[in-house]
Design a protein around this motif. Structure first.
Motif, PDB file in Angstrom:
ATOM      1  N   UNK A  41       0.836  -1.203   0.000  1.00 51.36           N
ATOM      2  CA  UNK A  41       0.000   0.000   0.000  1.00 51.36           C
ATOM      3  C   UNK A  41       0.870   1.253   0.000  1.00 51.36           C
ATOM      4  N   UNK A  42       1.918   1.253   0.811  1.00 51.05           N
ATOM      5  CA  UNK A  42       2.819   2.407   0.870  1.00 51.05           C
ATOM      6  C   UNK A  42       3.526   2.592  -0.474  1.00 51.05           C
ATOM      7  N   UNK A  43       3.930   1.479  -1.074  1.00 52.98           N
ATOM      8  CA  UNK A  43       4.592   1.551  -2.385  1.00 52.98           C
ATOM      9  C   UNK A  43       3.640   2.097  -3.437  1.00 52.98           C
ATOM     10  N   UNK A  44       2.358   1.717  -3.346  1.00 52.56           N
ATOM     11  CA  UNK A  44       1.359   2.191  -4.312  1.00 52.56           C
ATOM     12  C   UNK A  44       1.142   3.697  -4.170  1.00 52.56           C
ATOM     13  N   UNK A  45       1.097   4.178  -2.923  1.00 53.75           N
ATOM     14  CA  UNK A  45       0.929   5.615  -2.703  1.00 53.75           C
ATOM     15  C   UNK A  45       2.151   6.369  -3.201  1.00 53.75           C
ATOM     16  N   UNK A  49       1.960   9.251  -6.138  1.00 53.25           N
ATOM     17  CA  UNK A  49       2.419  10.622  -5.935  1.00 53.25           C
ATOM     18  C   UNK A  49       3.530  10.962  -6.919  1.00 53.25           C
ATOM     19  N   UNK A  50       4.404  10.007  -7.191  1.00 51.30           N
ATOM     20  CA  UNK A  50       5.486  10.246  -8.139  1.00 51.30           C
ATOM     21  C   UNK A  50       4.942  10.548  -9.542  1.00 51.30           C
ATOM     22  N   UNK A  51       3.887   9.842  -9.942  1.00 53.91           N
ATOM     23  CA  UNK A  51       3.382   9.975 -11.309  1.00 53.91           C
ATOM     24  C   UNK A  51       2.391  11.122 -11.482  1.00 53.91           C
ATOM     25  N   UNK A  52       1.454  11.268 -10.538  1.00 56.80           N
ATOM     26  CA  UNK A  52       0.381  12.252 -10.745  1.00 56.80           C
ATOM     27  C   UNK A  52       0.216  13.232  -9.593  1.00 56.80           C
ATOM     28  N   UNK A 130       0.851   2.793 -19.513  1.00 49.55           N
ATOM     29  CA  UNK A 130       2.021   2.570 -18.667  1.00 49.55           C
ATOM     30  C   UNK A 130       2.083   3.591 -17.527  1.00 49.55           C
ATOM     31  N   UNK A 131       1.603   4.813 -17.785  1.00 54.52           N
ATOM     32  CA  UNK A 131       1.604   5.825 -16.726  1.00 54.52           C
ATOM     33  C   UNK A 131       0.549   5.491 -15.666  1.00 54.52           C
ATOM     34  N   UNK A 132      -0.623   5.019 -16.106  1.00 53.84           N
ATOM     35  CA  UNK A 132      -1.661   4.617 -15.146  1.00 53.84           C
ATOM     36  C   UNK A 132      -1.145   3.472 -14.293  1.00 53.84           C
ATOM     37  N   UNK A 133      -0.479   2.503 -14.929  1.00 54.07           N
ATOM     38  CA  UNK A 133       0.055   1.346 -14.203  1.00 54.07           C
ATOM     39  C   UNK A 133       1.080   1.786 -13.170  1.00 54.07           C
ATOM     40  N   UNK A 134       1.948   2.730 -13.546  1.00 52.02           N
ATOM     41  CA  UNK A 134       2.956   3.211 -12.592  1.00 52.02           C
ATOM     42  C   UNK A 134       2.287   3.927 -11.420  1.00 52.02           C
ATOM     43  N   UNK A 135       1.228   4.701 -11.714  1.00 54.75           N
ATOM     44  CA  UNK A 135       0.526   5.430 -10.658  1.00 54.75           C
ATOM     45  C   UNK A 135      -0.122   4.480  -9.657  1.00 54.75           C
ATOM     46  N   UNK A 136      -0.573   3.311 -10.146  1.00 52.77           N
ATOM     47  CA  UNK A 136      -1.208   2.319  -9.281  1.00 52.77           C
ATOM     48  C   UNK A 136      -0.209   1.293  -8.758  1.00 52.77           C
ATOM     49  N   UNK A 137       1.037   1.433  -9.189  1.00 52.93           N
ATOM     50  CA  UNK A 137       2.106   0.514  -8.781  1.00 52.93           C
ATOM     51  C   UNK A 137       1.786  -0.930  -9.173  1.00 52.93           C
ATOM     52  N   UNK A 138       1.308  -1.120 -10.399  1.00 47.10           N
ATOM     53  CA  UNK A 138       1.016  -2.448 -10.935  1.00 47.10           C
ATOM     54  C   UNK A 138       1.626  -2.553 -12.320  1.00 47.10           C
TER      55      UNK A 138
END
Length: 299
Positions: A41-45, A49-52, A130-138
């Motif tokens: 969860x922390x990694x996803x947040x 934050x990094x992406x959007x 790919x940007x959405x995936x990075x934002x969700x960490x998936x």
């Protein structure tokens, strides 16, 4: 109604606009343990934050005894991530009351159906996958699975589960049922307040073959014989019928219970009545007291 009319304007829970606050002036009510900082969860947040950037502003209250400082009511993980990144300030919502002990209970976290709709909206807005995936960490494959999450689930069932914390695997189970059975299944989930894959599979096991989608394989539930599955199907059907009957009479029954509870509470306020019951009908007195002492008769 007269009381409501005289109550005056409804007070907003937040100040009208968010303000940018130095992170150094925000006091966290609890620390973020190292174990949490290593969680998914922390990694996803962090990735989001990094992406959007920060999508949901942290919520703070003005410190009652330290002018210019704030108490953090919600957003501890977001603030921790920003501190690690070296950010100096963040836009926050200002709560008009310090509800540090109750605020989190009033927040609606992003449910899986809402996440699915957010993904579709982002794709519609031409945000790269790919940007959405990075934002969700998936990864991309997981994102595409989430994009197709509700394909084959009827809109009525989806609407019922919109704000529920449902396991994503539940929808794969629902897709094996015809639309009417999907609605029955999710209504049972809501009634039981259970949204797990295991419960969905139990409902699938209790679903007659005629209520499964035509191309679904015949049910095979490990550890259950055909006779046991047939029994589950009959009991599930009976439970559905009983729930329908209960729904029809719930309002009147609830009103009767409220009135009965109030009457018993007043009755037991009479010492002579209590003394008589204690001597002549102690078993009645015990049950009357249980009803009168109920905190709530609401569901």
């Amino acid at each position: 109604m007269a009381d409501d009319a005289n109550a005056g304007p409804i007070r907003s829970a937040f100040e009208s606009a968010g303000i940018r606050i130095p992170i150094a002036k925000i006091e966290m009510l609890h620390s973020v343990p190292a174990k949490v900082r290593r969680s998914s969860k922390y990694a996803r947040i962090t990735a989001s934050i990094r992406e959007v950037g920060v999508i949901e502003p942290p919520v703070v209250a003005r410190h009652p005894s330290k002018p210019g400082r704030y108490l953090l009511l919600d957003g501890h993980l977001r603030i921790a991530v920003l501190e690690e990144r070296g950010d100096l300030d963040v836009v926050c919502l200002i709560a008009t009351d310090d509800e540090a002990f109750t605020y989190n209970k009033r927040i609606n976290r992003l449910a899986i159906v809402q996440e699915h709709r957010m993904i579709l909206k982002a794709i519609e807005d031409r945000v790269p996958e790919d940007r959405i995936a990075r934002a969700l960490n998936i990864d991309i494959n997981t994102l595409r699975q989430k994009k197709k999450l509700l394909h084959g689930v009827c809109p009525e069932a989806v609407e019922i589960l919109t704000d529920k914390s449902v396991s994503s695997h539940v929808f794969a189970v629902l897709k094996k049922m015809v639309p009417m059975r999907q609605i029955e299944a999710v209504e049972l989930m809501v009634a039981m307040d259970r949204y797990t894959e295991s419960y969905a599979r139990a409902l699938l096991a209790a679903t007659p073959q005629t209520q499964l989608v035509p191309d679904a394989k015949p049910k095979q539930v490990k550890g259950l014989s055909h006779e046991q599955m047939a029994l589950m199907e009959r009991e599930s059907g009976q439970l559905n019928r009983e729930m329908k009957v209960a729904e029809q009479s719930y309002g009147a029954d609830h009103l009767h219970l409220v009135l009965a509870r109030g009457y018993l509470a007043r009755l037991l306020g009479n010492a002579r009545v209590v003394r008589y019951l204690a001597q002549q009908r102690p078993e009645f007195l015990a049950e009357f007291q249980k009803i009168a002492e109920m905190d709530s008769v609401a569901a």
